[in-house]
Design a protein around this motif. Sequence first.
Motif, PDB file in Angstrom:
ATOM      1  N   ARG A   1     -34.696  -8.976 -20.802  1.00 16.87           N
ATOM      2  CA  ARG A   1     -35.247  -7.672 -21.158  1.00 16.87           C
ATOM      3  C   ARG A   1     -34.410  -6.536 -20.570  1.00 16.87           C
ATOM      4  NH1 ARG A   1     -40.514  -8.375 -23.054  1.00 16.87           N
ATOM      5  NH2 ARG A   1     -41.294 -10.514 -22.783  1.00 16.87           N
ATOM      6  N   HIS A   2     -34.614  -5.362 -21.113  1.00 17.24           N
ATOM      7  CA  HIS A   2     -33.967  -4.148 -20.607  1.00 17.24           C
ATOM      8  C   HIS A   2     -34.286  -3.976 -19.119  1.00 17.24           C
ATOM      9  CE1 HIS A   2     -32.621   0.131 -20.842  1.00 17.24           C
ATOM     10  NE2 HIS A   2     -33.548   0.303 -19.923  1.00 17.24           N
ATOM     11  N   GLY A   3     -33.248  -3.827 -18.298  1.00 15.09           N
ATOM     12  CA  GLY A   3     -33.429  -3.642 -16.866  1.00 15.09           C
ATOM     13  C   GLY A   3     -33.290  -4.908 -16.050  1.00 15.09           C
ATOM     14  N   ASP A   4     -33.194  -6.090 -16.696  1.00 12.84           N
ATOM     15  CA  ASP A   4     -33.059  -7.353 -15.956  1.00 12.84           C
ATOM     16  C   ASP A   4     -31.687  -7.449 -15.282  1.00 12.84           C
ATOM     17  OD1 ASP A   4     -35.548  -7.990 -16.823  1.00 12.84           O
ATOM     18  OD2 ASP A   4     -34.973  -9.779 -17.953  1.00 12.84           O
ATOM     19  N   ILE A   5     -31.648  -8.177 -14.154  1.00 10.61           N
ATOM     20  CA  ILE A   5     -30.400  -8.451 -13.439  1.00 10.61           C
ATOM     21  C   ILE A   5     -29.970  -9.874 -13.790  1.00 10.61           C
ATOM     22  CG2 ILE A   5     -29.217  -8.442 -11.222  1.00 10.61           C
ATOM     23  CD1 ILE A   5     -30.482  -5.776 -11.989  1.00 10.61           C
ATOM     24  N   ILE A   6     -28.735 -10.021 -14.309  1.00 14.28           N
ATOM     25  CA  ILE A   6     -28.282 -11.338 -14.767  1.00 14.28           C
ATOM     26  C   ILE A   6     -26.910 -11.659 -14.190  1.00 14.28           C
ATOM     27  CG2 ILE A   6     -29.538 -11.056 -16.956  1.00 14.28           C
ATOM     28  CD1 ILE A   6     -26.778 -10.645 -18.301  1.00 14.28           C
ATOM     29  N   GLN A   7     -26.521 -12.933 -14.359  1.00 15.84           N
ATOM     30  CA  GLN A   7     -25.158 -13.385 -14.125  1.00 15.84           C
ATOM     31  C   GLN A   7     -24.629 -13.957 -15.439  1.00 15.84           C
ATOM     32  OE1 GLN A   7     -25.551 -16.299 -10.973  1.00 15.84           O
ATOM     33  NE2 GLN A   7     -24.866 -14.860  -9.413  1.00 15.84           N
ATOM     34  N   LEU A   8     -23.344 -13.726 -15.721  1.00 21.31           N
ATOM     35  CA  LEU A   8     -22.685 -14.312 -16.886  1.00 21.31           C
ATOM     36  C   LEU A   8     -21.630 -15.296 -16.388  1.00 21.31           C
ATOM     37  CD1 LEU A   8     -22.222 -11.235 -19.277  1.00 21.31           C
ATOM     38  CD2 LEU A   8     -23.829 -13.127 -19.526  1.00 21.31           C
ATOM     39  N   GLU A   9     -21.835 -16.563 -16.702  1.00 19.24           N
ATOM     40  CA  GLU A   9     -20.905 -17.626 -16.281  1.00 19.24           C
ATOM     41  C   GLU A   9     -20.038 -18.041 -17.462  1.00 19.24           C
ATOM     42  OE1 GLU A   9     -21.071 -22.383 -15.279  1.00 19.24           O
ATOM     43  OE2 GLU A   9     -22.815 -21.152 -14.747  1.00 19.24           O
ATOM     44  N   HIS A  10     -18.715 -18.045 -17.249  1.00 16.08           N
ATOM     45  CA  HIS A  10     -17.814 -18.444 -18.315  1.00 16.08           C
ATOM     46  C   HIS A  10     -17.977 -19.934 -18.591  1.00 16.08           C
ATOM     47  CE1 HIS A  10     -13.657 -19.121 -20.127  1.00 16.08           C
ATOM     48  NE2 HIS A  10     -14.242 -18.242 -20.921  1.00 16.08           N
ATOM     49  N   LYS A  11     -18.242 -20.275 -19.839  1.00 14.42           N
ATOM     50  CA  LYS A  11     -18.608 -21.656 -20.202  1.00 14.42           C
ATOM     51  C   LYS A  11     -17.489 -22.639 -19.877  1.00 14.42           C
ATOM     52  CE  LYS A  11     -21.334 -24.610 -22.492  1.00 14.42           C
ATOM     53  NZ  LYS A  11     -20.500 -25.805 -22.471  1.00 14.42           N
ATOM     54  N   GLU A  12     -16.241 -22.299 -20.155  1.00 15.48           N
ATOM     55  CA  GLU A  12     -15.139 -23.231 -20.009  1.00 15.48           C
ATOM     56  C   GLU A  12     -14.711 -23.384 -18.553  1.00 15.48           C
ATOM     57  OE1 GLU A  12     -11.859 -25.771 -20.906  1.00 15.48           O
ATOM     58  OE2 GLU A  12     -13.775 -25.313 -21.883  1.00 15.48           O
ATOM     59  N   THR A  13     -14.626 -22.288 -17.802  1.00 12.42           N
ATOM     60  CA  THR A  13     -14.068 -22.347 -16.453  1.00 12.42           C
ATOM     61  C   THR A  13     -15.139 -22.295 -15.357  1.00 12.42           C
ATOM     62  OG1 THR A  13     -13.832 -19.934 -16.329  1.00 12.42           O
ATOM     63  CG2 THR A  13     -11.987 -21.182 -17.273  1.00 12.42           C
ATOM     64  N   THR A  14     -16.390 -22.036 -15.720  1.00 10.58           N
ATOM     65  CA  THR A  14     -17.551 -21.939 -14.815  1.00 10.58           C
ATOM     66  C   THR A  14     -17.408 -20.801 -13.799  1.00 10.58           C
ATOM     67  OG1 THR A  14     -16.791 -23.500 -13.106  1.00 10.58           O
ATOM     68  CG2 THR A  14     -17.912 -24.427 -15.037  1.00 10.58           C
ATOM     69  N   ARG A  15     -16.516 -19.833 -14.044  1.00 12.82           N
ATOM     70  CA  ARG A  15     -16.402 -18.663 -13.178  1.00 12.82           C
ATOM     71  C   ARG A  15     -17.402 -17.595 -13.636  1.00 12.82           C
ATOM     72  NH1 ARG A  15     -12.849 -20.408  -9.063  1.00 12.82           N
ATOM     73  NH2 ARG A  15     -11.022 -21.363 -10.010  1.00 12.82           N
ATOM     74  N   ASN A  16     -17.895 -16.801 -12.687  1.00 17.25           N
ATOM     75  CA  ASN A  16     -18.823 -15.721 -13.008  1.00 17.25           C
ATOM     76  C   ASN A  16     -18.061 -14.439 -13.355  1.00 17.25           C
ATOM     77  OD1 ASN A  16     -21.044 -17.333 -12.423  1.00 17.25           O
ATOM     78  ND2 ASN A  16     -21.106 -16.691 -10.274  1.00 17.25           N
ATOM     79  N   LEU A  17     -18.650 -13.655 -14.252  1.00 20.09           N
ATOM     80  CA  LEU A  17     -18.116 -12.321 -14.532  1.00 20.09           C
ATOM     81  C   LEU A  17     -18.305 -11.472 -13.272  1.00 20.09           C
ATOM     82  CD1 LEU A  17     -16.937 -10.513 -16.842  1.00 20.09           C
ATOM     83  CD2 LEU A  17     -19.274  -9.707 -17.207  1.00 20.09           C
ATOM     84  N   HIS A  18     -17.214 -10.851 -12.794  1.00 21.07           N
ATOM     85  CA  HIS A  18     -17.181 -10.295 -11.443  1.00 21.07           C
ATOM     86  C   HIS A  18     -16.416  -8.971 -11.460  1.00 21.07           C
ATOM     87  CE1 HIS A  18     -16.672 -10.780  -6.952  1.00 21.07           C
ATOM     88  NE2 HIS A  18     -15.549 -10.119  -7.187  1.00 21.07           N
TER      89      HIS A  18
END
Length: 649
Positions: free
Chosen positions: A420-437
């Motif tokens: 939802r609008h306002g949520d805090i998330i993490q995005l993990e790259h599917k292939e390399t398992t690194r987080n968007l940082h």
Amino acid sequence: MAKKKCVAQYNEECSMLRNRRGQMNTGEQSPVSTHHESTQEDDRLSEGDSQSLNGTSAQHDQGIYSPNNEAQSTAFFLLVVLLSFSTRLYKIMEPPHVCWDETHFGKMGSYYINRTFFFDVHPPLGKMLIGLAGYMTGYDGTYPFLKPGDKYEHHNYWGMRGFCASLGSCLPPFAYLTVLELSQSPTAALITAAVLAFDTGCITISQYILLDPILMFFIMGAVLSMVKFNRQRYRPFSAPWWFWLVLTGVNLSGALGVKFVGLFVILLVGMNTAWDLWSLLGDLHLSLIDFGKHVLSRVFGLILLPLFLYVTIFAVHFVVLNKSGPGDGFFSSAFQSRLIGNNLHNASMPEYLAYGSIITVKNLRIAGGYLHSHWHLYPEGVGAKQQQVTAYLHKDYNNMWLVHRSNDSDAQSGEPDLVRHGDIIQLEHKETTRNLHSHLHEAPLTKKHFQVTGYGINGTGDPNDLWQVEVCGGRKGDLVKVLRSKVRFLHRATGCVLYSSGKTLPKWGWEQVEITCSPYLKETPNSQWNIEDHINAKLPNISLSVLKPHFLEILLESHIVMIRGNSGLKPKDNEMNSKPWHWPINYQGLRFSGVNETEYRVYLLGNPVIWWLNLVSLGLYVVIVAVASLLLAQASPASPPPISRQQMF
């Protein structure tokens, strides 16, 4: 008492004016400019005995249109037509290879024949007509139009060139008719038409597969129709009056439908219409009801009709180009879902974004690309030596990202929670398992922005991996809708926003597009994203056909993309370009074809004698008008104050 004096003064002035005109015109009265004329006046007008704008007698007009002058004018017009078509159609097949922008507009004509979607910064009418001309003359749409100089060989290209040349051949006849209407002089009209007929620049630009002759055809057609309509002002609401009014509107829509520069002729017609209506408003013999009819008729013919035709052009454009093609990436995911062959066409996926989903994220700027990462690291000296995050213009497995909660506690069973609008998330790259940082290191190219990287392993990282979801125009608790929602990602630690700069990275970045975190939080397409692909086995899928945008949405989006594309046009490296002042003075030309002495060489350059004399004539015209205005102002007697409608009645 004051009103009576004003009325008496007005009647006295009118009486003096009638007596003066009676002496000039041997007693013949001037007709009033309204359609409520007497039966006798209608009979005289129907016989062609109309008045000119300055109130001169009908006998003067009849003297101009004597049988001898009519025959001379017709002979001159036929001569102009012959000269124009013969000069433009001469050697239309040469050179037998692609010249200059034929590589663009010929290719776009092929796209229409093949129904393949593409993007261009101009409205579609010109390219549609080129494609139609090619189709009607047997061209099959298979020639690639790769680059200037490529041989046409067995491909049929004469129809497209011939169509453009035919429209370009109409320009001198249009000029002849326009000047004839304005000056009533066949000789002046012939000189004007000859100047265009023999100008090398006009000839050259009319002989190839380009938008320019089509655009000029509609522009000059609009001017001619406007002048013809003005000549019908003493026959309001007659069949010729309506014909030229409607034809003016048709030509306006055509000019704008070819290029946005057609707005200038719309401005010209608009100014002429405003002056015409102002004159009608000042005509005390015309009732307000009749004036309202004049206004409504012009609104219909010059606003509503052109707008309807312009929208119809785009409706045909969208219906014809229904297959996926090279233009897909310039438009939103929702737009792409309507194109046959696109991976989103007739696809199905969950409607709302949820935790645990696998997604692709697309930037909303033109050619913004997909959020992308790969195993390669930023080189030494370019921020932190961490995994690269870029924007990639093509669909790829490395565009896939996993959506996690900030506390990494995704639901393991049952229905997953929706983002939802306002949520805090993490995005993990599917292939390399690194987080968007992101962090406070400088971005590679945009130095005032922060670097974006891939960090951590198997979804574990640090607080710099947290992003807040913001639905543009949304409120807290609003769901994120696949394809349709515009989303921004705000970095929690630094307060910046995920951003596609549009700049191309060097070879170490595989010449992909730079991704940064911008501290400037203003909403722009560069910082707006949408969810395109969405995979989540725990959610029900819906057909994307229900999310397809309706016609007005894709019409608006196409114009936004065209306007952004126009504003982003810049000369390429080592590309010859000219300044605006170069063209009026014929400073330099443009090479259409030929790179060495053995090839067929075509060079666009206006006739210097014609172009320079034209500039001198424009300067002389300004001087003559200024001097004549001063002389008339000194010679004219003082006129009484004007009588308004309120004073009159």
